[in-house]
Design a protein around this motif. Structure first.
Motif, PDB file in Angstrom:
ATOM      1  N   SER A   1      54.313  49.344  17.867  1.00 17.04           N
ATOM      2  CA  SER A   1      55.107  48.163  18.595  1.00 17.04           C
ATOM      3  C   SER A   1      54.319  47.228  19.048  1.00 17.04           C
ATOM      4  O   SER A   1      53.536  47.786  20.334  1.00 17.04           O
ATOM      5  CB  SER A   1      55.973  48.893  19.224  1.00 17.04           C
ATOM      6  OG  SER A   1      56.586  47.908  20.446  1.00 17.04           O
ATOM      7  N   THR A   2      54.473  46.006  18.735  1.00 16.94           N
ATOM      8  CA  THR A   2      53.589  44.750  19.668  1.00 16.94           C
ATOM      9  C   THR A   2      54.237  44.721  20.931  1.00 16.94           C
ATOM     10  O   THR A   2      53.452  44.386  21.841  1.00 16.94           O
ATOM     11  CB  THR A   2      53.381  43.529  18.737  1.00 16.94           C
ATOM     12  OG1 THR A   2      54.593  43.380  18.117  1.00 16.94           O
ATOM     13  CG2 THR A   2      52.314  43.935  17.539  1.00 16.94           C
ATOM     14  N   GLU A   3      55.541  44.801  20.904  1.00 11.57           N
ATOM     15  CA  GLU A   3      56.233  44.477  21.945  1.00 11.57           C
ATOM     16  C   GLU A   3      55.629  45.339  23.238  1.00 11.57           C
ATOM     17  O   GLU A   3      55.342  44.820  24.286  1.00 11.57           O
ATOM     18  CB  GLU A   3      57.824  44.834  22.018  1.00 11.57           C
ATOM     19  CG  GLU A   3      58.541  43.348  21.749  1.00 11.57           C
ATOM     20  CD  GLU A   3      59.838  43.688  21.309  1.00 11.57           C
ATOM     21  OE1 GLU A   3      60.651  44.179  21.814  1.00 11.57           O
ATOM     22  OE2 GLU A   3      59.968  43.070  20.119  1.00 11.57           O
ATOM     23  N   ASP A   4      55.842  46.679  23.184  1.00  6.45           N
ATOM     24  CA  ASP A   4      55.332  47.502  24.339  1.00  6.45           C
ATOM     25  C   ASP A   4      53.967  47.920  24.095  1.00  6.45           C
ATOM     26  O   ASP A   4      53.520  48.815  24.799  1.00  6.45           O
ATOM     27  CB  ASP A   4      56.311  48.373  24.550  1.00  6.45           C
ATOM     28  CG  ASP A   4      56.926  49.404  23.356  1.00  6.45           C
ATOM     29  OD1 ASP A   4      56.203  48.817  22.413  1.00  6.45           O
ATOM     30  OD2 ASP A   4      57.657  50.000  23.706  1.00  6.45           O
ATOM     31  N   GLN A   5      53.314  47.779  23.237  1.00  9.07           N
ATOM     32  CA  GLN A   5      51.694  47.994  22.944  1.00  9.07           C
ATOM     33  C   GLN A   5      51.742  49.426  22.860  1.00  9.07           C
ATOM     34  O   GLN A   5      50.864  49.959  23.599  1.00  9.07           O
ATOM     35  CB  GLN A   5      51.020  47.237  23.993  1.00  9.07           C
ATOM     36  CG  GLN A   5      50.839  46.059  24.279  1.00  9.07           C
ATOM     37  CD  GLN A   5      49.740  45.369  24.653  1.00  9.07           C
ATOM     38  OE1 GLN A   5      48.639  45.895  24.669  1.00  9.07           O
ATOM     39  NE2 GLN A   5      49.652  44.041  24.803  1.00  9.07           N
TER      40      GLN A   5
END
Ligand code: FAD
Ligand code: NAG
Length: 513
Positions: free
Chosen positions: A132-136
């Motif tokens: 998930s790039t959003e929450d790393q």
């Protein structure tokens, strides 16, 4: 990141044949194995594999240790979900079936993740990797291999604290700690796990994180085979489009090793360069002494060589974690080995390191002509900053007692002939005992025994957590494995010792084969 053996063999231009893998010698005694595999088959017919089937054989072939490959479970069972794992645990409990659990199969002692008779829970099918790039973050199935994890993460320009050699499994690595390229800054791999999904011995599927089951969350960071079968690891990632990495092999002359260890000691006490990883190897193979260095930098900046000598072999690359591991670091390793390991932790002390290497020569003198003998010491660092990174785990209170930078020394000795197993194991153990006693005498021994590199006879829990934390672990175990099902039926791995065993009583609590 451990075995320079393949490199060493290349360097000495000797090609040794593959080891014999004769499984027919195992003696089978009447056991609950067949009954248990029938019970599994009755409920999960499509995922139970008998001896001799391709699925069963490929499971065995993934074990790193040839001595583990030669064990012979009655069957393997290959779940693909937490609910299947739960069902397997319930069947094991109902029929009182001994079992082992295997992820990447890289633990380095016989019986750690395989079993004679009984069954193996083969986690290879649970290999989810969701970035998930959003929450790393990344959500990892326990049976994923780090090679695949890095590959999937690469296009997102992220990485995480995983193993430095390809075929190591996610679960075993993270449940014993996990040393990696960014550990000097972020501690163990386990410290980057913010949530676990796990199956308890009563079959319940639970989450463990700071809010839910926080006691289990803490304990799982040094889990061994005590609390639960973890079915998912949710980890933080860090931004990392590329890193720089190198392996260099040098002839082991005394100016080279002094120069190189002077650099290593400097690194051991350096908390400013949190992007660098440096490790040193001393090896003997085919009559030659060699020194190897491994270095990485997370900003992709090449570091100076640790020695001014001309390397005999040099690999170097700027690339994604996957490519640096795959093309540089993993070249140092055999994919399987007949080997015995021992680990200890000391203060940074080059004189001791050299004396240890010399004692290795002495102890193995009578074995030096055994086929394929390769003896190696690997030196890695737990800087104070590394230890601060481990603040969320059970080893922290023990590790910080020294108030110093520490060095993790692994000795691994490899050979080829099964007939040499006993002699090599005995010599490895003798060298380990000498090392401990000598380091203690010199006042540089630290109690910590790194679980992931330890041999089955080392008292990991007695030495790597404080007595108070060990009591806490016992309470957590009593809470989550309340009727002792895992304690009794789950074979292999490191077990929390019973109270009253004595702080230095030795590791008689595990399963010896
Ligand atoms: C070539 C090589 C390179 C290595 N490199 C590194 C490195 O860079 N850094 C480092 O820190 N260590 C490294 N190691 C050590 C490695 O972390 C340990 O050997 C680790 O146990 C391997 O994990 P695995 O899943 O492959 O092992 P396995 O043998 O499959 O499992 C190890 C233990 O974990 C248990 N287990 C497996 N899955 C689960 C689960 N889902 N839930 C609960 N228990 C489970 C098993 O029962 C077993 O006791 C390396 C080892 C080798 C052989
Ligand atoms: C990853 O980094 C490269 C080079 O720095 C860049 O071109 C690419 O767009 C990045 N990808 C993502 C998903 O951020």
């Amino acid at each position: 990141m451990l075995l320079p053996r393949r490199l060493l063999l290349l360097v000495s231009s000797v090609c040794l044949g593959a080891s014999a893998q004769d499984r027919s010698q195992s003696v089978f005694v009447a056991s609950s194995g067949p009954k248990c595999c029938d019970a599994l088959r009755a409920k999960l017919p499509s995922i139970v594999f008998a001896r001799g089937t391709p699925e069963y054989n490929t499971r065995l072939s993934t074990y790193y240790l040839l001595q583990q490959q030669e064990l012979s479970p009655t069957c393997t069972v290959r779940p693909s979900s937490a609910s299947e794992v739960s069902l397997i645990v319930k069947i094991a409990k109902d029929s009182q079936c001994p079992f082992a659990v295997a992820s990447g199969g890289h633990m380095a002692w016989k019986g750690s993740s395989n079993i004679d008779e009984g069954f193996v829970v083969d986690l290879r099918g649970m290999n989810q990797i969701d970035v998930s790039t959003e929450d790393q973050t990344v959500k990892l199935g326990p049976g994923s291999l780090w090679q695949e994890v890095y590959k999937v993460m690469a296009p997102y320009n992220v990485s995480t604290i995983g193993a430095r050699l390809n075929a190591v499994g996610v679960a075993g690595y993270l449940l014993g700690g996990g040393i990696s390229f960014a550990s000097v800054d972020k501690g163990f791999g386990a410290d980057s796990v913010y949530n676990y999904e796990a199956v308890l011995s009563d079959g319940r599927i639970v989450e463990a994180n700071k809010e839910t089951n926080p006691d289990l969350f803490w304990a799982l960071k040094l889990a061994g085979t005590n609390y639960a079968i973890v079915t998912r690891f949710d980890m933080y990632t860090y931004h990392s489009p590329t890193l720089w990495g190198t392996l260099s092999v040098y002839p082991s002359t005394s100016p080279t090793t002094s120069e190189l260890f002077a650099e290593f000691e400097k690194y051991a006490h350096d908390e400013k360069n949190r992007k660098d990883m440096k490790a040193v190897f001393l090896s003997y193979s085919n009559g030659i002494d060699l020194t190897m260095t491994a270095q990485t930098n997370l900003d992709s900046t090449p570091l100076a060589s640790m020695s001014s000598a001309e390397p005999i072999m040099h690999l170097e690359k700027v690339g994604t974690t996957h490519d640096v591991v795959d093309e540089v670091i993993s070249n140092a390793a055999e994919s399987t080995a007949r080997t015995a390991w021992h680990v200890l932790t000391t203060k940074a002390d080059t004189d001791f390191f050299m004396d240890l290497y010399a004692m290795g020569k002495t102890i193995f003198e009578s074995l030096k002509d055994r086929k394929g003998l390769t003896r190696t010491f690997n030196f890695q660092v737990f800087q104070k900053s590394f230890i601060e990174g481990a603040v969320h785990g059970p080893t922290y209170n023990a590790l910080k007692r020294s108030n110093d930078d520490l060095v993790c020394i692994v000795n691994f000795n490899a050979w080829e002939d099964p007939a040499d197993d006993a002699a090599m194991k005995e010599a490895t153990d003798a060298l380990g005992d000498w090392a401990e006693a000598e380091a203690r005498k010199r006042g540089i021994l630290d109690d910590f025994i790194y679980l992931n590199y330890a041999s089955e006879r080392q008292p990991v829990y007695e030495r790597s957590v404080t007595p108070e934390d060990l009591d806490k672990m016992r309470e957590i175990q009593a809470k989550y494995d309340s009727d002792g099902t895992f304690e009794k039926l789950w074979k292999g791995g490191f077990k929390i010792p019973k109270k009253g065993g004595g702080a230095l009583a030795g590791a008689t609590h595990h399963d010896e084969l």
